[in-house]
Design a protein around this motif. Structure first.
Motif, short mmCIF file in Angstrom:
data_model
loop_
_atom_site.label_atom_id
_atom_site.label_comp_id
_atom_site.label_asym_id
_atom_site.label_seq_id
_atom_site.Cartn_x
_atom_site.Cartn_y
_atom_site.Cartn_z
N VAL A 159 0.73 -1.09 0.04
CA VAL A 159 0.07 -0.02 -0.07
C VAL A 159 1.06 1.34 0.12
O VAL A 159 0.56 2.27 -0.82
CB VAL A 159 -0.84 0.03 1.32
N GLN A 160 1.91 1.04 0.90
CA GLN A 160 2.78 2.42 0.86
C GLN A 160 3.61 2.84 -0.41
O GLN A 160 3.93 3.97 -0.62
CB GLN A 160 3.84 2.33 2.11
N LEU A 200 -7.57 2.43 8.14
CA LEU A 200 -8.44 3.84 8.51
C LEU A 200 -7.31 4.80 8.16
O LEU A 200 -7.73 5.89 7.49
CB LEU A 200 -8.68 3.91 10.13
N ALA A 201 -6.00 4.25 8.23
CA ALA A 201 -5.12 5.50 7.77
C ALA A 201 -5.01 5.63 6.26
O ALA A 201 -4.58 6.85 5.71
CB ALA A 201 -3.70 5.13 8.16
N ARG A 202 -5.60 4.83 5.56
CA ARG A 202 -5.46 4.93 4.02
C ARG A 202 -7.03 5.20 3.60
O ARG A 202 -7.16 5.17 2.40
CB ARG A 202 -4.99 3.82 3.41
N GLY A 203 -7.92 5.25 4.48
CA GLY A 203 -9.26 5.75 4.06
C GLY A 203 -10.02 4.73 3.53
O GLY A 203 -11.13 4.98 2.89
N ASP A 204 -9.65 3.42 3.63
CA ASP A 204 -10.74 2.29 3.38
C ASP A 204 -11.53 1.96 4.47
O ASP A 204 -11.47 1.16 5.13
CB ASP A 204 -9.86 1.12 2.99
N GLY A 330 -0.62 11.04 6.26
CA GLY A 330 -0.99 9.78 5.78
C GLY A 330 -2.13 10.20 4.76
O GLY A 330 -2.56 11.27 4.78
N PRO A 331 -2.47 9.44 3.94
CA PRO A 331 -3.56 9.59 3.05
C PRO A 331 -4.86 9.95 3.31
O PRO A 331 -5.58 10.97 2.93
CB PRO A 331 -3.59 7.92 2.25
N CYS A 364 -5.27 12.08 -4.61
CA CYS A 364 -5.15 11.26 -3.50
C CYS A 364 -6.15 10.20 -3.65
O CYS A 364 -5.70 8.91 -3.56
CB CYS A 364 -5.34 12.02 -2.25
N ALA A 365 -7.20 10.42 -3.91
CA ALA A 365 -8.38 9.52 -4.33
C ALA A 365 -8.05 8.46 -5.41
O ALA A 365 -8.05 7.09 -5.32
CB ALA A 365 -9.75 10.20 -4.60
N ALA A 366 -7.53 9.06 -6.24
CA ALA A 366 -7.14 8.33 -7.32
C ALA A 366 -6.05 7.28 -7.15
O ALA A 366 -5.95 5.99 -7.89
CB ALA A 366 -6.75 9.06 -8.85
N ALA A 367 -5.24 7.53 -6.37
CA ALA A 367 -3.96 6.69 -5.80
C ALA A 367 -4.42 5.65 -5.01
O ALA A 367 -3.98 4.53 -5.18
CB ALA A 367 -2.88 7.63 -5.12
N PHE A 368 -5.58 5.74 -4.30
CA PHE A 368 -5.91 4.75 -3.42
C PHE A 368 -7.40 3.97 -3.71
O PHE A 368 -7.68 3.02 -3.12
CB PHE A 368 -5.89 5.29 -1.88
#
Length: 536
Positions: A159-160, A200-204, A330-331, A364-368
């Motif tokens: 992920v990172q 949670l840190a990556r918005g999922d 973080g994201p 940011c949204a496109a990346a994750f």
């Protein structure tokens, strides 16, 4: 998952029973004592027990079990910030793994330690193949604990390094391994917490909601549990706030504030408490909780900026967000800060800044590729388009955001988007449609108790008398409005147009009167929505 309905594990009872016989315990029972002491927060006893256990296993010729004890010694010491002793025990592990009787099981532990060290040094790319090899070795040896921890590490590394979908698949696999019973409690706890924290840190939030529920179920089966209880409860509070269960979330966060010993978790609990006070309009309590979080070293943005926004302190809000954006985030943190930056910038009339923040949020949204980041980005772009007067372009974005927030069962965010949709309907000349959207948003916000947002909505909904698109501004007033919309002060406008400060102030007053708006920011919003100024 299989953990639901599992029998309770009484770690307190197990600890008391073993410590009473500590002087006479064999290797396996010393290992059990180390685990029971760790789970009940007796770190000094766990270190002592695992030190003795690893020596006893070596004396019995069981190298793999000795290596396991050393691994958990290093892991727990590292978790508690004792880096020097942790490195010492990891060195001991490598020493043991170099012995002639080492096997696949010890090789897996050794490779996992190499991966953890590489990741801790900031080399996520280099750690990924090491994690993968550790998992393969562990699977071949039937070591479910090392396999789970290696898969968890691989997921975070992927992920990172931008391979989000692969990484999230690994994290899902860890949860399934725990649910299938292939992972012991000693590995399940840290794996559970690390996976949920990473999501949670990556918005999922979709995955986080599912696994947080299961983490809670697991914690509830562990009687006397100390190390993960605060983090587990705080994760649940975060997810409950998203789902609109604000009273339950506040109760959970308050529990962590009263009982947690780890400073990082305690600081995060005070931030969550502050946010729950803020959204319900308890400004004084929110400020106090933000101060407590800051004292523990926890970043207070974007919540503190939004508190200032609620109080009409827009410059302070914007400056706080600008500082937060310049630091490492973080994201999910960055997305929250950017979403707040869009809202505050629009309130300030900083349209170009709002547009820039929305663009960064979209990237940011496109990346994750997570639903919540996608919703935030669409909402931000829609609100900017609306303020720029591009109603036709704003509506599809806002409706897409509303559908995503509804899918996430996030009533607060969904209500805020409906307010924006109502504003778009009004801008398109559909006042009846606007009021219907406002009514729906009002119902949701009232149920939540979202006092500041309700106040904003009421001010917006009350402005039902349409003002003509051409309100009769003079040429000079249009020039002044153009500069007001760019955020210029009266003095700067006076210098630019070779006027006195008093004359500029008189023009601004006339503009507000003709547009029937109460403030410079409202005049800016009206001007952009009706094409009275050029878009910067």
């Amino acid at each position: 998952m299989a953990i639901r309905g599992a029998p309770d594990v009484d770690w307190t009872g197990r600890f008391d029973e073993l410590v009473a016989r500590e002087a006479h315990l064999g290797a396996a029972e010393l290992d059990d004592l180390g685990q029971a002491a760790w789970f009940t927060g007796r770190d000094d006893v766990s270190v002592r027990a695992w030190e003795r256990a690893h020596l006893a296993f070596l004396e019995a010729g069981d190298l793999a079990s000795a290596v396991r004890c050393v691994f958990w010694l290093g892991f727990t010491l590292s978790e508690h910030g004792d880096a020097v002793l942790a490195r010492t025990w990891m060195g001991r592990l490598f020493e043991l793994c170099a012995r002639p009787d080492a096997n696949t099981r010890t090789d897996a532990s050794q490779q996992l330690c190499r991966a953890v060290a590489r990741y801790a040094q900031g080399d996520a790319e280099g750690s990924a193949p090491l994690y993968r090899q550790a998992g393969e070795l562990a699977a071949a040896a039937g070591d479910g604990d090392v396999d789970a921890l290696a898969t968890m590490g691989l997921g975070r590394a992927l992920v990172q390094t931008g391979r989000a979908e692969e990484g999230f698949d690994c994290l899902d696999r860890v949860m399934l391994m725990i649910g299938s019973g292939r992972v012991s409690d000693r590995a399940a706890g840290p794996a559970f917490c690390a996976v949920v924290a990473s999501l949670l840190a990556r918005g999922d939030l979709e995955r986080a909601r599912v696994w947080t529920r299961d983490l809670g179920d697991w914690c509830d089966t562990q009687r006397g549990l100390e190390p993960f209880r605060g983090e587990c409860t705080l994760h649940r509070a975060t997810v409950m706030q998203l789902g609109g269960e604000w009273a339950a979330a506040a109760k959970a966060a308050d529990e962590v504030c009263r009982t947690e010993k780890r400073l990082e978790t305690l600081g995060n609990a005070w931030y969550r408490t502050a946010e729950l006070h803020r959204v319900t309009g308890r400004a004084a309590q929110a400020r106090d909780a933000f101060r407590r979080a800051a004292a523990l070293g926890t970043p207070t943005q974007p919540g503190l900026a939004l508190l200032h926004r609620d109080a009409g302190e827009l410059d302070t809000a914007w400056n706080g967000l600008a500082r937060a954006r310049s630091g490492p985030l973080g994201p999910a943190e960055r997305a929250e800060v950017l979403a707040a930056a869009v809202a505050v910038a629009l309130d300030c009339g900083r349209i170009a800044d709002a547009r820039a923040a929305a663009s960064e949020l979209t990237a940011c949204a496109a990346a994750f590729h997570t639903l919540s980041l996608r919703a935030q980005a669409a909402q931000a772009r829609g609100e900017v388009a609306l303020r720029e007067g591009r109603t036709a372009g704003a509506l599809p974005l806002l409706r897409a955001a509303w559908l995503d927030w509804r899918r996430l069962d996030a009533p607060h965010q969904a209500a805020l988007v409906r307010v924006a949709i109502g504003s778009a309907a009004r801008a398109a000349g559909d006042e009846e449609g606007a009021q219907l959207e406002f009514d729906a948003a009002r119902t949701a916000l009232e149920q939540l108790g979202a006092v500041p947002d309700l106040a904003r909505l009421e001010r917006l909904a009350a402005a039902t008398t349409p003002v003509p698109a051409d309100p009769g501004l003079s040429r000079r007033e249009r020039e002044v409005l153009e500069l007001v919309a760019q955020g210029w002060s009266n003095r700067r406008i006076a210098e630019r147009l070779f006027l006195s400060d008093r004359t500029v102030a008189r023009h601004v007053g006339s503009i507000l009167s003709k547009l029937a708006v109460p403030s410079r920011s409202a005049a800016t919003a009206y001007a952009y929505a009706h094409g009275l100024v050029r878009i910067a």
